[in-house]
Design a protein around this motif. Structure first.
Motif, PDB file in Angstrom:
ATOM      1  N   ILE A   1      29.691  41.900  43.384  1.00  0.00           N
ATOM      2  CA  ILE A   1      30.841  40.932  44.139  1.00  0.00           C
ATOM      3  C   ILE A   1      31.556  41.646  45.575  1.00  0.00           C
ATOM      4  N   THR A   2      32.393  40.919  46.021  1.00  0.00           N
ATOM      5  CA  THR A   2      33.400  41.504  47.255  1.00  0.00           C
ATOM      6  C   THR A   2      35.145  41.934  46.643  1.00  0.00           C
ATOM      7  N   SER A   3      35.800  42.199  47.398  1.00  0.00           N
ATOM      8  CA  SER A   3      36.911  42.519  47.350  1.00  0.00           C
ATOM      9  C   SER A   3      37.434  40.796  46.757  1.00  0.00           C
ATOM     10  N   ASN A   4      37.120  39.662  47.115  1.00  0.00           N
ATOM     11  CA  ASN A   4      37.301  38.238  47.315  1.00  0.00           C
ATOM     12  C   ASN A   4      37.427  38.068  45.396  1.00  0.00           C
ATOM     13  N   GLU A   5      36.455  38.538  45.053  1.00  0.00           N
ATOM     14  CA  GLU A   5      36.440  38.827  43.847  1.00  0.00           C
ATOM     15  C   GLU A   5      37.160  39.604  42.926  1.00  0.00           C
ATOM     16  N   MET A   6      37.404  40.479  43.517  1.00  0.00           N
ATOM     17  CA  MET A   6      37.592  41.552  42.629  1.00  0.00           C
ATOM     18  C   MET A   6      39.183  41.822  41.916  1.00  0.00           C
TER      19      MET A   6
ATOM     20  N   LEU B   1      30.756  46.656  43.360  1.00  0.00           N
ATOM     21  CA  LEU B   1      31.573  45.625  44.995  1.00  0.00           C
ATOM     22  C   LEU B   1      30.970  46.349  45.832  1.00  0.00           C
ATOM     23  N   PHE B   2      30.694  45.200  46.816  1.00  0.00           N
ATOM     24  CA  PHE B   2      30.250  45.100  48.168  1.00  0.00           C
ATOM     25  C   PHE B   2      31.597  45.492  48.969  1.00  0.00           C
ATOM     26  N   ALA B   3      32.182  46.706  49.769  1.00  0.00           N
ATOM     27  CA  ALA B   3      33.278  46.859  50.537  1.00  0.00           C
ATOM     28  C   ALA B   3      32.380  47.259  51.746  1.00  0.00           C
ATOM     29  N   THR B   4      31.975  46.410  52.322  1.00  0.00           N
ATOM     30  CA  THR B   4      30.823  47.081  53.820  1.00  0.00           C
ATOM     31  C   THR B   4      30.489  46.614  55.191  1.00  0.00           C
ATOM     32  N   GLY B   5      32.020  46.014  54.817  1.00  0.00           N
ATOM     33  CA  GLY B   5      32.590  45.107  56.108  1.00  0.00           C
ATOM     34  C   GLY B   5      32.789  43.963  56.337  1.00  0.00           C
TER      35      GLY B   5
ATOM     36  N   CYS C   1      37.205  53.203  49.059  1.00  0.00           N
ATOM     37  CA  CYS C   1      38.233  54.187  49.036  1.00  0.00           C
ATOM     38  C   CYS C   1      39.036  53.685  48.389  1.00  0.00           C
ATOM     39  N   GLU C   2      39.660  52.335  47.918  1.00  0.00           N
ATOM     40  CA  GLU C   2      40.986  52.372  48.149  1.00  0.00           C
ATOM     41  C   GLU C   2      40.289  50.989  46.327  1.00  0.00           C
ATOM     42  N   PHE C   3      39.366  50.381  46.356  1.00  0.00           N
ATOM     43  CA  PHE C   3      38.966  50.238  45.305  1.00  0.00           C
ATOM     44  C   PHE C   3      38.691  51.327  44.070  1.00  0.00           C
ATOM     45  N   ALA C   4      37.718  52.368  44.747  1.00  0.00           N
ATOM     46  CA  ALA C   4      37.107  52.980  43.924  1.00  0.00           C
ATOM     47  C   ALA C   4      38.232  53.974  42.880  1.00  0.00           C
ATOM     48  N   GLY C   5      39.212  54.000  43.760  1.00  0.00           N
ATOM     49  CA  GLY C   5      40.497  55.105  43.314  1.00  0.00           C
ATOM     50  C   GLY C   5      41.242  53.825  42.785  1.00  0.00           C
TER      51      GLY C   5
ATOM     52  N   VAL D   1      47.372  38.226  51.733  1.00  0.00           N
ATOM     53  CA  VAL D   1      48.605  37.725  50.440  1.00  0.00           C
ATOM     54  C   VAL D   1      47.950  38.126  49.487  1.00  0.00           C
ATOM     55  N   ILE D   2      46.579  37.021  49.490  1.00  0.00           N
ATOM     56  CA  ILE D   2      46.407  36.287  48.659  1.00  0.00           C
ATOM     57  C   ILE D   2      45.028  37.325  48.094  1.00  0.00           C
ATOM     58  N   ARG D   3      44.392  37.841  48.795  1.00  0.00           N
ATOM     59  CA  ARG D   3      43.288  39.015  48.561  1.00  0.00           C
ATOM     60  C   ARG D   3      43.086  39.643  49.149  1.00  0.00           C
ATOM     61  N   GLY D   4      44.121  40.567  49.562  1.00  0.00           N
ATOM     62  CA  GLY D   4      43.817  42.110  50.300  1.00  0.00           C
ATOM     63  C   GLY D   4      45.319  42.908  49.821  1.00  0.00           C
ATOM     64  N   CYS D   5      45.868  42.864  51.367  1.00  0.00           N
ATOM     65  CA  CYS D   5      46.993  44.525  51.684  1.00  0.00           C
ATOM     66  C   CYS D   5      47.633  44.319  49.725  1.00  0.00           C
ATOM     67  N   VAL D   6      48.135  42.766  49.675  1.00  0.00           N
ATOM     68  CA  VAL D   6      49.493  42.818  48.658  1.00  0.00           C
ATOM     69  C   VAL D   6      49.320  42.661  47.098  1.00  0.00           C
ATOM     70  N   PRO D   7      47.707  41.776  46.613  1.00  0.00           N
ATOM     71  CA  PRO D   7      47.580  42.652  45.572  1.00  0.00           C
ATOM     72  C   PRO D   7      46.250  43.453  44.950  1.00  0.00           C
ATOM     73  N   LYS D   8      45.937  44.061  46.442  1.00  0.00           N
ATOM     74  CA  LYS D   8      45.697  45.551  46.425  1.00  0.00           C
ATOM     75  C   LYS D   8      46.797  46.752  45.398  1.00  0.00           C
ATOM     76  N   LYS D   9      48.228  46.848  46.364  1.00  0.00           N
ATOM     77  CA  LYS D   9      49.104  47.961  46.435  1.00  0.00           C
ATOM     78  C   LYS D   9      49.506  46.746  45.502  1.00  0.00           C
ATOM     79  N   LEU D  10      49.428  46.261  44.511  1.00  0.00           N
ATOM     80  CA  LEU D  10      50.062  45.966  43.287  1.00  0.00           C
ATOM     81  C   LEU D  10      49.062  46.716  42.284  1.00  0.00           C
ATOM     82  N   MET D  11      47.612  47.049  42.321  1.00  0.00           N
ATOM     83  CA  MET D  11      46.919  47.290  41.996  1.00  0.00           C
ATOM     84  C   MET D  11      46.786  48.846  41.784  1.00  0.00           C
TER      85      MET D  11
END
Length: 449
Positions: free
Chosen positions: A155-160, A257-261, A180-184, A43-53
């Motif tokens: 940065i990581t997905s948290n800061e993104m 952006l580090f999305a390395t696990g 892959c999601e943030f690249a898109g 909810v805070i820094r994952g699938c929900v804000p990502k889907k909005l983006m």
């Protein structure tokens, strides 16, 4: 022995919240400690804000495609700060929903970090201690940053989700969901994106046809996707960040952006001292009932690293609560989990890949590639991919894989049929809905193996 609570949950994410609510609604005395914000990563820094983006990025296509349908569209301008503000408002609303739902259920909430003091006792950062008959660890996971010179500049997905300004040039490191999601997303919003992945193809573990199809589509959209490539250092310079690659090349970008696990978030909880087994990556080892080797301590969600997906955490949390507090024994089923990657284009899958099925015996493969109708007048060349993996003899559908618009919605429904044992003949005898992309799932006739 008298306890302060029947259940104390550490972690206010999807799994912990569901377990706490179900247990409280069953009459249990429940306490929950969350050191950050309710709702967890999703909810805070994952699938929900990502889907909005993802939705925000999709408007780039909509403006462009509208011309082919007769719309006269003027120059469009994207404002990063407006998107972030709107996203933040929605996340705050959702967090309040989680918080209020817990309170209405009667859960006692503690806004502080909690650690496990012993098998029936937790200690809060405030110094307060509470006892409970059962403890549930639902602390999720955290991003992993590689140890290279200058990694602290990335940065990581948290800061993104909290960047004050949109980077004009960006390197995304990784080849999984998040990378892959943030690249898109960033490509769609106008950032020049280079994605680096040290493996031989993105989305390891997915069907090979899907991986290849998506990689080609991402490149067609302008993402510079470099596989078998990694970065070795980052340094700050006047024009931005200087990134050195393992082939000797250098790039100057505005963000890395580090999305390395991700790693299970168990550090400092005190579990090892009590004899709770932790796996090599820090995950809590649990049995099919989500119970650790210490009988009073359970764990659900990403902290167990069984399947790091929000719906799985929710299902595990509910199964735990129903089993322990409602006398309704339920074991979460981790087989045949449908999943989606909200790339551009979207990818979704359920069941076995072709390689997995072939390792078990002979298979039939049904596959089609086509331009969805919406792309025709728009002049967009991008194609969809649909694929069914079928067991010969029984004709049972073992896997369904889709890349293209609405992939996640289609796979969610296909998953119901496939889990029920639907055969290719069942698909074939189902009347098509025309004109749709989904009708291809019931009109594929030729074995493409």
């Amino acid at each position: 022995m008298s306890f302060d609570f029947d259940l104390f949950v550490i972690g206010g994410g999807s799994g912990g919240v569901r377990a706490a609510r179900v247990a409280a609604e069953a009459g249990a005395r429940v306490g929950l400690a969350e050191e950050y914000r309710y709702g967890g990563t999703c909810v805070i820094r994952g699938c929900v804000p990502k889907k909005l983006m993802v939705y925000a990025a999709a408007f780039a296509d909509a403006f462009e495609d509208a011309r082919g349908y007769g719309w006269k569209v003027g120059p469009a301008r994207f404002e990063w700060c407006d998107l972030i503000a709107a996203k933040d408002a929605e996340i705050s609303r959702l967090e309040a929903v989680y918080h209020d739902g817990l309170r209405r259920a009667g859960v006692a909430l503690f806004g502080a970090r909690a650690v496990v003091a012993d098998a029936h006792r937790v200690r809060l950062a405030t110094g307060a201690e509470y006892t409970a008959k059962h403890l549930l660890i639902a602390t999720g996971g955290r991003p992993v940053i590689p140890e290279i010179p200058g990694s602290e500049l990335g940065i990581t997905s948290n800061e993104m989700f909290q960047l004050e300004a949109q980077p004009g040039r960006m390197i995304v490191v990784g080849g999984g969901y998040i990378a892959c999601e943030f690249a898109g997303i960033m490509n769609g919003l106008g950032t020049h994106v280079t994605q680096l992945y040290r493996g031989d193809q993105i989305l390891r573990g997915f069907d090979a046809d899907l991986r290849d199809h998506l990689a080609a589509a991402m490149r067609e959209r302008g993402i510079v996707l470099e596989i078998q490539r990694d970065l070795v250092s980052i340094a700050r310079e006047a024009g931005g960040l200087r990134v050195e690659l393992d082939n000797g090349e250098a790039h100057v970008v505005d963000a890395v952006l580090f999305a390395t696990g991700r790693r299970p978030n168990t550090a400092g909880l005190g579990l090892e001292r009590l004899g709770v087994e932790l796996k090599a990556n820090g995950a809590v080892a649990v049995d099919a009932w989500s119970q650790s080797g210490v009988p009073s301590i359970f764990a659900v969600g990403d902290v167990t690293h069984r399947a790091a997906l929000t719906p799985v955490a929710i299902r595990e949390g509910e199964a735990f609560a129903r089993t322990v507090f409602k006398a309704q024994p339920v074991r979460p089923d981790h087989l045949m989990i449908p999943t989606a990657v909200f790339t551009r284009p979207e990818l979704a899958t359920v069941g076995m890949t072709e390689a997995e099925a072939r390792s078990a015996g002979e298979v039939e493969i049904y596959r089609t590639r086509f331009r969805p109708m919406a792309n025709i007048l728009a002049g967009r060349r991008e194609k969809m991919l649909m694929k069914l993996v079928v067991e010969p003899g029984s004709r049972r559908v073992l896997g369904c894989h889709i890349v293209g618009p609405g992939a996640a919605e289609m796979v969610q429904l296909a998953a119901v049929a496939i889990r029920m044992g639907a055969t290719k003949d069942d698909f074939d005898s189902t009347m098509a809905v025309h004109p749709t992309a989904a009708e291809e799932l019931v009109t594929m006739r030729s074995d493409a193996a």
